[in-house]
Write an enzyme that holds these catalytic residues in place. Structure first.
Site, PDB file in Angstrom:
ATOM      1  N   GLU A  59       0.832  -1.208   0.000  1.00 57.99           N
ATOM      2  CA  GLU A  59       0.000   0.000   0.000  1.00 57.99           C
ATOM      3  C   GLU A  59       0.868   1.261   0.000  1.00 57.99           C
ATOM      4  OE1 GLU A  59      -4.290  -0.429   1.642  1.00 57.99           O
ATOM      5  OE2 GLU A  59      -3.222   0.803   3.078  1.00 57.99           O
ATOM      6  N   HIS A  67       7.207 -26.292   0.572  1.00 55.96           N
ATOM      7  CA  HIS A  67       6.376 -27.311  -0.076  1.00 55.96           C
ATOM      8  C   HIS A  67       5.204 -26.686  -0.826  1.00 55.96           C
ATOM      9  CE1 HIS A  67       8.356 -30.783   1.916  1.00 55.96           C
ATOM     10  NE2 HIS A  67       8.718 -29.815   2.744  1.00 55.96           N
ATOM     11  N   LYS A 117     -13.616   1.735  -3.162  1.00 56.58           N
ATOM     12  CA  LYS A 117     -14.506   2.112  -2.053  1.00 56.58           C
ATOM     13  C   LYS A 117     -15.648   2.979  -2.563  1.00 56.58           C
ATOM     14  CE  LYS A 117     -10.767   2.481   1.345  1.00 56.58           C
ATOM     15  NZ  LYS A 117     -10.041   3.434   2.199  1.00 56.58           N
TER      16      LYS A 117
END
Ligand code: PA5
Length: 453
Positions: A288, A309, A421
């Site tokens: 961010e 893994h 938003k």
């Protein structure tokens, strides 16, 4: 077998492989920017715009947290409502320093972190938690984040229904000192609250009441976290022009050089298993702060040995576009020792500890990264206590800001996430979004090929 370092160290031995081979701190002219960026830091500090570094709030916070805790001493559960920087620090600290909650026989206290729009989990909490013993920490710097507020509205209704007029005694607001809905609500209802200082944005706020209040609730040594952070921050805060002597500066230059050399991803590989959630905290901080104007690098949190893994094949043999911050701590508890009954095929384990396996696998990974020409900086922690974590978190915060300055972007804002938003608000019918309404209509009417599976 394992050498335990006397202090936390950064090893640069494998930092300049691959396309960084032959470079040094001077390459690209970034080191020469120390006085300009030091001057900028000095100006920002003087204007009070870097409180994460100067920590002017620390003394007042250290007095206020115990009082706020006292106000909810009747509660065994803390339900944290927050998202992004208002939740990730608390979760990292919970997993690192309060593992008891995830283990058999735990009998409280409990921290529940509600950092998503997750109807199922919220329902489970509100069905099972004893309201009279549940405190709610509503954490939002802006006091206006829809995900956090919507949870608060639902939880408030639940508390009111269960506790009547006493409901507000179970709420602690952690929000802006002066403005925003939550600050107004705290004032209106006379609730206990803790301030988030001006200019202390979410992803830089873990080492404030945002992270320290939940830490204190869990019984974590939060003052040691603050001490560790301060030890790393204060030399720079006191003398920003000494920037070139700070380890964060070296890390920032290295990251800038990685980006310039088409290393577009930064692995944050922690071999301290209990610190696994620190990767998510760092990921938000890095992404961010730095993903701007087409710049930055993608943080890739990974946990040793688990991700050997899962992700490691890609790290070693996928596109050659990754650098790595490799975190480990040779002084971790060694755990149990393999006994003489260990099957013959694994006889080499006999007399060795479980911790030896972690060390050996970490070493194997570091060598493999190096041989695959993944530039790697090793952060070796002398200990894994709270003070050490405070140091590391502050080092990473400063590194992020300095890398942003080297990229000529503002590492403290996040303009791009605002669009989503606004569109979500428009979709829900919030007033004042005419352009977003039009854009949504066009987006939803776009017809493309559909297939089923
Ligand atoms: O780092 C940031 O600024 C963001 O991720 C915020 O933490 C997040 O959007 C939540 O914001 P607020 O604390 O204002 O609710």
């Amino acid at each position: 077998m394992t050498t335990i370092p006397a202090s936390h160290t950064i090893s640069w031995a494998r930092a300049r492989v691959g396309r960084l081979c032959g470079t040094d701190m001077e390459t690209g002219g970034y080191a020469a920017r120390a006085s300009e960026i030091g001057g900028h830091l000095a100006k920002e500090l003087a204007a009070g715009r870097l409180p994460f570094l100067s920590m002017p709030y620390r003394a007042a916070m250290e007095e206020a947290i115990p009082a706020a805790l006292n106000s909810i001493s009747h509660c065994r559960h803390l339900l944290l409502l927050g998202i992004g920087g208002s939740a990730l620090g608390a979760r990292a600290l919970q997993k690192a320093f309060f593992p008891a909650q995830d283990r058999p026989g735990h009998n409280g206290p409990w921290l529940w972190i509600a950092d998503n729009v997750d109807a199922c989990t919220l329902e489970a909490w509100l069905t099972a938690l004893p309201a009279d013993q549940t405190a709610v920490a509503v954490i939002s710097k802006s006091g206006g984040t829809i995900e956090t507020l919507s949870q608060y509205f639902l939880v408030r209704e639940w508390l009111q229904k269960m506790l009547g007029a006493a409901w507000k005694k179970n709420v602690v607001m952690i929000t802006d000192e002066a403005k925003g809905f939550l600050r107004e609500e705290a004032k209106r209802e006379g609730m206990v609250s803790l301030p988030v200082p001006d200019y202390l944005g979410g992803r830089y706020s873990a080492l404030s009441a945002v992270g320290m209040f939940p830490a204190a609730f869990m019984g974590i040594d939060w003052k040691a976290l603050m001490r560790g952070a301060s030890a790393v921050a204060s030399p720079l805060a006191a003398d920003p022009l000494s920037l070139s002597k700070h380890s964060a500066w070296d890390l920032a230059i290295w990251n800038r050089q990685l980006m310039e050399n088409a290393y577009s991803q930064l692995i944050f590989f922690t071999y301290i298993p209990l610190w696994s959630s620190l990767g998510a905290w760092f990921g938000q901080l890095w992404a961010e702060s730095l993903g701007k104007n087409g710049k930055g690098s993608m943080p890739l949190p990974a946990v040793g040995v688990t991700d050997q893994h899962s992700l490691q094949q890609m790290f070693l043999d996928g596109p050659n576009d990754k650098g790595c911050l490799f975190l480990h701590c040779p002084s971790l508890p060694r755990g149990r020792t393999f006994g003489p009954e260990t099957p013959e095929q694994w006889a080499y384990l006999r007399g060795r500890s479980f911790g030896d396996l972690l060390d050996a696998e970490g070493l194997g990974t570091r060598m493999a990264l190096s041989q695959s020409k993944v530039p790697t900086v090793e952060l070796c922690m002398a200990s894994d206590d709270e003070e050490a974590a405070g140091r590391l978190m502050m080092l990473l915060e400063i590194t992020t800001v300095l890398t942003g300055y080297l990229l000529d972007i503002d590492p403290l804002d996040q303009p791009a996430v605002e669009l989503g938003k606004r569109l979500a608000n428009a979709r829900l019918g919030a007033p004042g979004y005419p352009e977003e309404h039009k854009a949504l209509t066009a987006f939803l009417s776009g017809k493309g090929r559909e297939s089923s599976f």
